[in-house]
Design an enzyme around this catalytic site. Structure first.
Site, PDB file in Angstrom:
ATOM      1  N   GLU A   1      47.737  31.795  38.076  1.00 33.08           N
ATOM      2  CA  GLU A   1      46.357  31.211  37.613  1.00 33.08           C
ATOM      3  C   GLU A   1      46.507  30.871  36.020  1.00 33.08           C
ATOM      4  O   GLU A   1      45.893  31.390  35.129  1.00 33.08           O
ATOM      5  CB  GLU A   1      45.465  32.306  37.678  1.00 33.08           C
ATOM      6  CG  GLU A   1      45.089  32.789  39.074  1.00 33.08           C
ATOM      7  CD  GLU A   1      44.104  33.514  39.213  1.00 33.08           C
ATOM      8  OE1 GLU A   1      43.424  34.213  38.360  1.00 33.08           O
ATOM      9  OE2 GLU A   1      43.885  34.045  40.354  1.00 33.08           O
TER      10      GLU A   1
ATOM     11  N   ASN B   1      51.798  30.972  41.524  1.00 36.20           N
ATOM     12  CA  ASN B   1      50.428  31.176  42.277  1.00 36.20           C
ATOM     13  C   ASN B   1      49.206  30.932  41.541  1.00 36.20           C
ATOM     14  O   ASN B   1      49.024  31.024  40.546  1.00 36.20           O
ATOM     15  CB  ASN B   1      50.615  32.657  42.705  1.00 36.20           C
ATOM     16  CG  ASN B   1      49.402  33.217  43.716  1.00 36.20           C
ATOM     17  OD1 ASN B   1      49.668  32.578  44.761  1.00 36.20           O
ATOM     18  ND2 ASN B   1      48.867  34.086  43.550  1.00 36.20           N
TER      19      ASN B   1
ATOM     20  N   HIS C   1      41.459  31.102  48.506  1.00 31.45           N
ATOM     21  CA  HIS C   1      39.880  31.724  48.500  1.00 31.45           C
ATOM     22  C   HIS C   1      38.930  30.469  48.974  1.00 31.45           C
ATOM     23  O   HIS C   1      38.334  30.110  48.018  1.00 31.45           O
ATOM     24  CB  HIS C   1      39.727  32.777  47.337  1.00 31.45           C
ATOM     25  CG  HIS C   1      40.617  33.715  47.012  1.00 31.45           C
ATOM     26  ND1 HIS C   1      40.616  34.724  47.752  1.00 31.45           N
ATOM     27  CD2 HIS C   1      41.529  33.756  46.097  1.00 31.45           C
ATOM     28  CE1 HIS C   1      41.568  35.595  47.325  1.00 31.45           C
ATOM     29  NE2 HIS C   1      42.164  34.946  46.385  1.00 31.45           N
TER      30      HIS C   1
ATOM     31  N   GLU D   1      46.571  34.298  49.637  1.00 27.81           N
ATOM     32  CA  GLU D   1      45.312  35.031  49.573  1.00 27.81           C
ATOM     33  C   GLU D   1      44.181  34.545  50.218  1.00 27.81           C
ATOM     34  O   GLU D   1      43.166  34.809  50.026  1.00 27.81           O
ATOM     35  CB  GLU D   1      44.920  35.254  47.972  1.00 27.81           C
ATOM     36  CG  GLU D   1      46.014  35.693  46.974  1.00 27.81           C
ATOM     37  CD  GLU D   1      45.700  35.742  45.709  1.00 27.81           C
ATOM     38  OE1 GLU D   1      44.502  35.642  45.370  1.00 27.81           O
ATOM     39  OE2 GLU D   1      46.790  35.830  44.782  1.00 27.81           O
TER      40      GLU D   1
ATOM     41  N   ASP E   1      41.131  33.817  52.283  1.00 32.87           N
ATOM     42  CA  ASP E   1      39.814  34.258  52.791  1.00 32.87           C
ATOM     43  C   ASP E   1      38.841  33.102  52.821  1.00 32.87           C
ATOM     44  O   ASP E   1      38.948  32.366  52.088  1.00 32.87           O
ATOM     45  CB  ASP E   1      39.436  35.606  52.213  1.00 32.87           C
ATOM     46  CG  ASP E   1      39.438  35.510  50.635  1.00 32.87           C
ATOM     47  OD1 ASP E   1      39.143  34.512  50.240  1.00 32.87           O
ATOM     48  OD2 ASP E   1      39.249  36.648  50.030  1.00 32.87           O
TER      49      ASP E   1
HETATM   50  O1  G3I Z   1      40.779  51.293  40.004  1.00 32.74           O
HETATM   51  C1  G3I Z   1      39.540  51.188  39.412  1.00 32.74           C
HETATM   52  C2  G3I Z   1      38.825  52.573  39.548  1.00 32.74           C
HETATM   53  O2  G3I Z   1      39.432  53.701  39.129  1.00 32.74           O
HETATM   54  C3  G3I Z   1      37.281  51.997  39.173  1.00 32.74           C
HETATM   55  O3  G3I Z   1      36.445  53.219  39.604  1.00 32.74           O
HETATM   56  C4  G3I Z   1      36.712  50.981  39.584  1.00 32.74           C
HETATM   57  C5  G3I Z   1      35.043  50.720  39.135  1.00 32.74           C
HETATM   58  O4  G3I Z   1      34.827  49.585  39.265  1.00 32.74           O
HETATM   59  O5  G3I Z   1      37.323  50.071  39.350  1.00 32.74           O
HETATM   60  C6  G3I Z   1      38.706  50.134  39.803  1.00 32.74           C
HETATM   61  O6  G3I Z   1      39.525  48.531  39.507  1.00 32.74           O
HETATM   62  C7  G3I Z   1      38.993  47.748  40.117  1.00 32.74           C
HETATM   63  C8  G3I Z   1      40.484  47.055  40.901  1.00 32.74           C
HETATM   64  O7  G3I Z   1      40.168  45.928  41.440  1.00 32.74           O
HETATM   65  C9  G3I Z   1      41.147  48.075  41.855  1.00 32.74           C
HETATM   66  O8  G3I Z   1      39.875  48.287  42.857  1.00 32.74           O
HETATM   67  C10 G3I Z   1      38.597  46.692  39.039  1.00 32.74           C
HETATM   68  O9  G3I Z   1      37.376  47.065  38.718  1.00 32.74           O
HETATM   69  C11 G3I Z   1      38.652  45.290  39.955  1.00 32.74           C
HETATM   70  O10 G3I Z   1      38.304  44.407  38.897  1.00 32.74           O
HETATM   71  C12 G3I Z   1      39.608  45.218  40.382  1.00 32.74           C
HETATM   72  O11 G3I Z   1      39.551  43.635  41.184  1.00 32.74           O
HETATM   73  C13 G3I Z   1      40.715  43.052  41.799  1.00 32.74           C
HETATM   74  C14 G3I Z   1      40.827  41.631  41.102  1.00 32.74           C
HETATM   75  O12 G3I Z   1      41.889  40.805  41.509  1.00 32.74           O
HETATM   76  C15 G3I Z   1      40.741  41.656  39.608  1.00 32.74           C
HETATM   77  O13 G3I Z   1      40.560  40.587  38.923  1.00 32.74           O
HETATM   78  C16 G3I Z   1      40.636  43.145  42.955  1.00 32.74           C
HETATM   79  O14 G3I Z   1      40.767  44.233  43.747  1.00 32.74           O
HETATM   80  C17 G3I Z   1      41.674  42.201  43.755  1.00 32.74           C
HETATM   81  O15 G3I Z   1      41.614  41.797  45.013  1.00 32.74           O
HETATM   82  C18 G3I Z   1      41.703  41.049  42.920  1.00 32.74           C
HETATM   83  O16 G3I Z   1      42.737  40.067  43.436  1.00 32.74           O
HETATM   84  C19 G3I Z   1      42.785  38.593  42.877  1.00 32.74           C
HETATM   85  C20 G3I Z   1      44.336  38.419  42.943  1.00 32.74           C
HETATM   86  O17 G3I Z   1      45.079  39.366  42.128  1.00 32.74           O
HETATM   87  C21 G3I Z   1      44.497  36.940  42.080  1.00 32.74           C
HETATM   88  N1  G3I Z   1      43.701  35.943  42.708  1.00 32.74           N
HETATM   89  C22 G3I Z   1      42.387  36.344  42.838  1.00 32.74           C
HETATM   90  C23 G3I Z   1      42.126  37.502  43.688  1.00 32.74           C
HETATM   91  C24 G3I Z   1      40.597  37.965  43.999  1.00 32.74           C
HETATM   92  O18 G3I Z   1      40.200  38.223  42.542  1.00 32.74           O
END
Ligand code: G3I
Length: 458
Positions: free
Chosen positions: A163, A204, A240, A268, A270
């Site tokens: 990105e 990516n 996405h 990715e 969806d």
């Molecule tokens: O691990 C903490 C946890 O301890 C806490 O309780 C919780 C509370 O919100 O947060 C948890 O962390 C989260 C993490 O995912 C793991 O679940 C973060 O807040 C959350 O922001 C994070 O989101 C991820 C996101 O990337 C961040 O930008 C998504 O799971 C993940 O699917 C998403 O993936 C991205 C790709 O890497 C790049 N392309 C877009 C895609 C979708 O956004």
């Protein structure tokens, strides 16, 4: 355990064997299915591709999830725990425990793994933002070298940089862009290649699936990398997507990248919709998934497709786009959706919803009511002459009623609309059979029965 990465093409011959093995089993074990459909991973492998899913460590504690993840897909992407925030939380302290768990699981299930991601402005620990300009290039190289070396020989791809472009095709002003300058992407690829000469190195991004200013910018970068001998092997199109908006230039765009001499992967995938789900939206989504799979299969250098997790229960979409979701091929109860069967068909498979799939009807009754509160019971009946494997009841409250707790079903709400899907134990109904679910609700004044209660089978 170290293992050399396995080409997705090598699994193609396994399909016939897997189906035959199940056929033999079914002769001797009464509970085995008489006919087993090939999995998405097996079907893709037969086409020289992989079909995979992203996953994340917390999901693995759900046994149903883990079983599907391990059996249906030929490839896994580590959805979070290979990111910088997790792997180098403070400078020079590397931690691969969570990511290793997923890589080991994939190896145990004979699945390949894409690494995601080495250099990204998001999920970056704060300390990286404070590194002075004259040190950041070395810090970035060190991070890449350490992580790529740790997973050497065990991954098929690395998303080296993620990105890095804005929608208009300009460079995103990340800390790497601002402190290292335009050359940071090439430097990242060089460092990754030096650490592992065999893993395929990908750029990516999202919104680069169709031809436009952003994909043009990535295209020009890849072209110039190729001309200069900067090591890049592939482009990941995240995909996405939004219901009904698969870019019309998808296939053409994949082809133009392939023509530069790089592979392309859908990394990715969806396809999100405004909630609640309806049969019409599911049908559109199935069609959209078909178009993506067909576009990839049409270009020989499109090497595989990964969904960004496989069940609506784990999707990232609802938390980021409130009111949207249902983006994946399995629903939140792990039932296969029309999208699943569409992907199967596009990959050349024959799997279809279990026979029956017939019609159902729902009857809504207020069983008791008091000042401000009520209990309702909804009876679901299979009105067809064959078995039904999953049902969804929807309605809109006419008086702003709210649901407190609901039993014997799975609830999603959006404003005054309610959608209830079967629980995992009451989705199967024989011809003419009934089941019911109930809930406690609240109201302010009137409590009329919804006029639009409807049931669809899934
Ligand atoms: O691990 C903490 C946890 O301890 C806490 O309780 C919780 C509370 O919100 O947060 C948890 O962390 C989260 C993490 O995912 C793991 O679940 C973060 O807040 C959350 O922001 C994070 O989101 C991820 C996101 O990337 C961040 O930008 C998504 O799971 C993940 O699917 C998403 O993936 C991205 C790709 O890497 C790049 N392309 C877009 C895609 C979708 O956004």
């Amino acid at each position: 355990m170290k293992r050399t990465s396995r080409s997705p093409r090598r699994t193609a011959g396994l399909v016939a064997g897997a189906v035959a093995a199940v056929a033999v089993l079914s002769a001797g074990v009464l509970t085995a299915p008489a006919h087993a459909d090939a999995t998405l991973g097996q079907l893709a492998a037969a086409k020289g591709r992989y079909f995979g899913s992203a996953t994340d460590n917390p999901h693995l504690s759900d046994p149903v999830y883990k079983q599907i993840l391990g059996s249906e897909f030929g490839q896994l992407t580590v959805g979070n725990t290979m990111k910088w925030q997790y792997t180098e939380p403070s400078e020079g302290r590397f931690d691969y425990e969570a990511a290793d768990t997923i890589v080991e699981l994939a190896e145990a299930n004979d699945q390949t793994v894409r690494g995601h991601t080495l250099v990204w402005h998001n999920q970056l620990p704060d300390w990286v933002n404070s590194v002075p300009s004259d040190r950041l290039l070395n810090v970035m190289r060190n991070h890449i070298t350490n992580e790529v070396t740790h997973f050497k020989g065990r991954l098929i791809h690395w998303d080296v940089v993620n990105e890095a472009f804005e929608e208009d095709g300009s460079r995103r002003q990340t800390v790497f862009q601002q402190k290292i300058g335009d050359g940071y992407i090439a430097e990242a690829f060089r460092a990754a290649r030096a650490a592992d000469p065999n893993v395929k190195l990908y750029y990516n991004d999202y919104n680069i699936e169709g031809i436009g200013p952003k994909s043009d910018a990535v295209y020009n970068m890849v072209k110039s990398f190729k001309q200069q001998g900067i090591p890049i092997d592939g482009v990941g199109m995240q995909a996405h997507l939004i219901l009904g908006q698969v870019p019309s230039t998808l296939r053409q765009n994949i082809q133009r990248f392939a023509d530069l001499g790089v592979d392309v992967a859908i990394t990715e995938l969806d396809i999100r919709m405004d909630l609640p789900r309806t049969a019409a939206k599911d049908a559109q989504q199935a069609n959209d998934y078909t178009r993506v799979v067909e576009a990839c299969l049409a270009v020989s250098r499109c090497v595989g497709i990964t969904v960004w997790d496989f069940s609506d229960k784990q999707s990232w979409v609802p938390s980021v786009f409130p009111g949207q979701g249902a983006a994946l091929p399995y629903d939140e109860n792990y039932n296969k959706k029309p999208a699943y069967y569409a992907i199967t068909a596009a990959l050349g498979g024959t799997s279809s919803p279990s026979p029956g799939g017939g019609a159902c009807a729902a009857a809504y009754k207020v069983s008791s009511q008091w000042q401000g509160g009520f209990v309702a019971e909804v009876t679901v009946r299979n009105t067809s002459s064959s078995a039904l494997n999953g049902w969804t009841v929807t309605w809109t409250f006419p008086d702003g009623q709210r649901i407190g707790n609901l039993w014997n079903g799975n609830l999603t709400t959006s404003g005054s609309s309610a959608t209830v899907r079967n629980a995992n134990y009451n989705g199967t109904l024989g011809a003419g059979a009934t089941t019911s679910f109930g809930f406690q609700g609240s109201h302010t004044g009137s409590n009329r029965v919804p006029a639009d209660v409807s049931c669809t089978s899934s």
